[in-house]
Design a protein around this motif. Structure first.
Motif, PDB file in Angstrom:
ATOM      1  N   LEU A 119       0.796  -1.221   0.000  1.00  0.00           N
ATOM      2  CA  LEU A 119       0.000   0.000   0.000  1.00  0.00           C
ATOM      3  C   LEU A 119       0.832   1.277   0.000  1.00  0.00           C
ATOM      4  O   LEU A 119       0.334   2.339  -0.342  1.00  0.00           O
ATOM      5  CB  LEU A 119      -0.949   0.013   1.198  1.00  0.00           C
ATOM      6  CG  LEU A 119      -2.019  -1.081   1.186  1.00  0.00           C
ATOM      7  CD1 LEU A 119      -2.869  -1.006   2.436  1.00  0.00           C
ATOM      8  CD2 LEU A 119      -2.885  -0.953  -0.049  1.00  0.00           C
ATOM      9  N   ASP A 120       2.103   1.190   0.366  1.00  0.00           N
ATOM     10  CA  ASP A 120       2.920   2.408   0.398  1.00  0.00           C
ATOM     11  C   ASP A 120       3.495   2.755  -0.973  1.00  0.00           C
ATOM     12  O   ASP A 120       4.188   3.746  -1.126  1.00  0.00           O
ATOM     13  CB  ASP A 120       4.031   2.296   1.436  1.00  0.00           C
ATOM     14  CG  ASP A 120       5.060   1.223   1.112  1.00  0.00           C
ATOM     15  OD1 ASP A 120       4.919   0.534   0.077  1.00  0.00           O
ATOM     16  OD2 ASP A 120       6.000   1.075   1.906  1.00  0.00           O
ATOM     17  N   GLY A 121       3.198   1.928  -1.972  1.00  0.00           N
ATOM     18  CA  GLY A 121       3.643   2.219  -3.331  1.00  0.00           C
ATOM     19  C   GLY A 121       5.100   1.850  -3.594  1.00  0.00           C
ATOM     20  O   GLY A 121       5.594   2.060  -4.694  1.00  0.00           O
ATOM     21  N   SER A 122       5.781   1.299  -2.628  1.00  0.00           N
ATOM     22  CA  SER A 122       7.183   0.928  -2.833  1.00  0.00           C
ATOM     23  C   SER A 122       7.277  -0.503  -3.349  1.00  0.00           C
ATOM     24  O   SER A 122       6.274  -1.187  -3.506  1.00  0.00           O
ATOM     25  CB  SER A 122       7.954   1.061  -1.514  1.00  0.00           C
ATOM     26  OG  SER A 122       7.669  -0.038  -0.670  1.00  0.00           O
ATOM     27  N   ASP A 123       8.493  -0.936  -3.579  1.00  0.00           N
ATOM     28  CA  ASP A 123       8.711  -2.332  -3.944  1.00  0.00           C
ATOM     29  C   ASP A 123       9.481  -3.056  -2.840  1.00  0.00           C
ATOM     30  O   ASP A 123      10.030  -4.133  -3.052  1.00  0.00           O
ATOM     31  CB  ASP A 123       9.412  -2.455  -5.289  1.00  0.00           C
ATOM     32  CG  ASP A 123      10.782  -1.786  -5.294  1.00  0.00           C
ATOM     33  OD1 ASP A 123      11.163  -1.160  -4.280  1.00  0.00           O
ATOM     34  OD2 ASP A 123      11.480  -1.888  -6.322  1.00  0.00           O
ATOM     35  N   ASP A 124       9.509  -2.467  -1.640  1.00  0.00           N
ATOM     36  CA  ASP A 124      10.204  -3.045  -0.494  1.00  0.00           C
ATOM     37  C   ASP A 124       9.325  -4.108   0.159  1.00  0.00           C
ATOM     38  O   ASP A 124       8.329  -3.804   0.803  1.00  0.00           O
ATOM     39  CB  ASP A 124      10.548  -1.949   0.519  1.00  0.00           C
ATOM     40  CG  ASP A 124      11.327  -2.485   1.710  1.00  0.00           C
ATOM     41  OD1 ASP A 124      11.717  -3.673   1.690  1.00  0.00           O
ATOM     42  OD2 ASP A 124      11.537  -1.716   2.668  1.00  0.00           O
ATOM     43  N   ARG A 125       9.688  -5.355  -0.021  1.00  0.00           N
ATOM     44  CA  ARG A 125       8.910  -6.471   0.516  1.00  0.00           C
ATOM     45  C   ARG A 125       9.394  -6.881   1.902  1.00  0.00           C
ATOM     46  O   ARG A 125       8.935  -7.854   2.469  1.00  0.00           O
ATOM     47  CB  ARG A 125       8.958  -7.656  -0.443  1.00  0.00           C
ATOM     48  CG  ARG A 125       8.340  -7.279  -1.780  1.00  0.00           C
ATOM     49  CD  ARG A 125       7.869  -8.466  -2.554  1.00  0.00           C
ATOM     50  NE  ARG A 125       7.006  -8.027  -3.633  1.00  0.00           N
ATOM     51  CZ  ARG A 125       5.706  -7.807  -3.529  1.00  0.00           C
ATOM     52  NH1 ARG A 125       5.105  -7.989  -2.390  1.00  0.00           N
ATOM     53  NH2 ARG A 125       5.004  -7.401  -4.549  1.00  0.00           N
ATOM     54  N   ARG A 126      10.333  -6.123   2.450  1.00  0.00           N
ATOM     55  CA  ARG A 126      10.892  -6.325   3.788  1.00  0.00           C
ATOM     56  C   ARG A 126      11.310  -7.768   4.015  1.00  0.00           C
ATOM     57  O   ARG A 126      11.745  -8.447   3.097  1.00  0.00           O
ATOM     58  CB  ARG A 126       9.919  -5.856   4.861  1.00  0.00           C
ATOM     59  CG  ARG A 126       9.659  -4.364   4.820  1.00  0.00           C
ATOM     60  CD  ARG A 126       8.962  -3.927   6.076  1.00  0.00           C
ATOM     61  NE  ARG A 126       8.488  -2.552   5.947  1.00  0.00           N
ATOM     62  CZ  ARG A 126       7.843  -1.932   6.888  1.00  0.00           C
ATOM     63  NH1 ARG A 126       7.565  -2.539   8.029  1.00  0.00           N
ATOM     64  NH2 ARG A 126       7.458  -0.702   6.718  1.00  0.00           N
ATOM     65  N   GLY A 127      11.183  -8.230   5.250  1.00  0.00           N
ATOM     66  CA  GLY A 127      11.561  -9.598   5.556  1.00  0.00           C
ATOM     67  C   GLY A 127      13.001  -9.719   6.015  1.00  0.00           C
ATOM     68  O   GLY A 127      13.794  -8.782   5.927  1.00  0.00           O
TER      69      GLY A 127
END
Length: 145
Positions: A49-57
């Motif tokens: 939802l933040d529009g980024s491509d950061d999938r974290r983890g």
């Protein structure tokens, strides 16, 4: 029952114990807390939802095992029944390893909106010996109302 709160500033949160002090021997509470508040990598088909491509983890996540929860993905979600359902699903997913490894027999999870803008999860762990341990986790909600 201990209350653990996640206190948010604009970009991140800090875990705080309310009421009881931290005690030794709280292995299950520690495992539950780490499971909930460590960012699990978003699935390839999850919409961020933040529009980024950061999938974290965590960099050590593998196909066979992922640590943490996807609760972080709800940070910008609206305060809706659907958000509550997603939170419950993400909590169950994050805690499943404790059932799979035989640490607990099952979890009861109740997720609700409290105090207007707080998401609260009451989680009761039912151990294999018949005993249970209840904890409540509350997040101050910064979602879009």
């Amino acid at each position: 029952m201990s209350d653990i709160s996640l206190v948010w500033d604009q970009t991140h949160a800090d875990v705080q114990m309310v009421g009881n002090s931290l005690r030794t021997g709280g292995d299950l509470l520690t495992a539950v807390t780490l499971s909930l508040f460590t960012d699990r990598r978003a699935a390839d088909d999850d919409e961020l939802l933040d529009g980024s491509d950061d999938r974290r983890g965590w960099w050590g996540d593998s196909e066979g095992f992922q640590m943490g929860s996807r609760l972080w993905m709800l940070e910008r979600s609206k305060r809706t029944q659907q958000t509550l359902q997603l939170a419950q699903n993400y909590i169950a997913e994050a805690l499943q390893w404790l059932i799979d490894d035989g640490v607990v027999a099952r979890f009861d999870i109740l997720v609700e909106w409290v105090a207007g803008s707080q998401l609260s999860a009451a989680i009761t762990a039912h151990r294999n010996d018949g005993s249970s341990e209840a904890n409540r986790f509350t997040w101050a909600w910064n979602g879009i109302n």
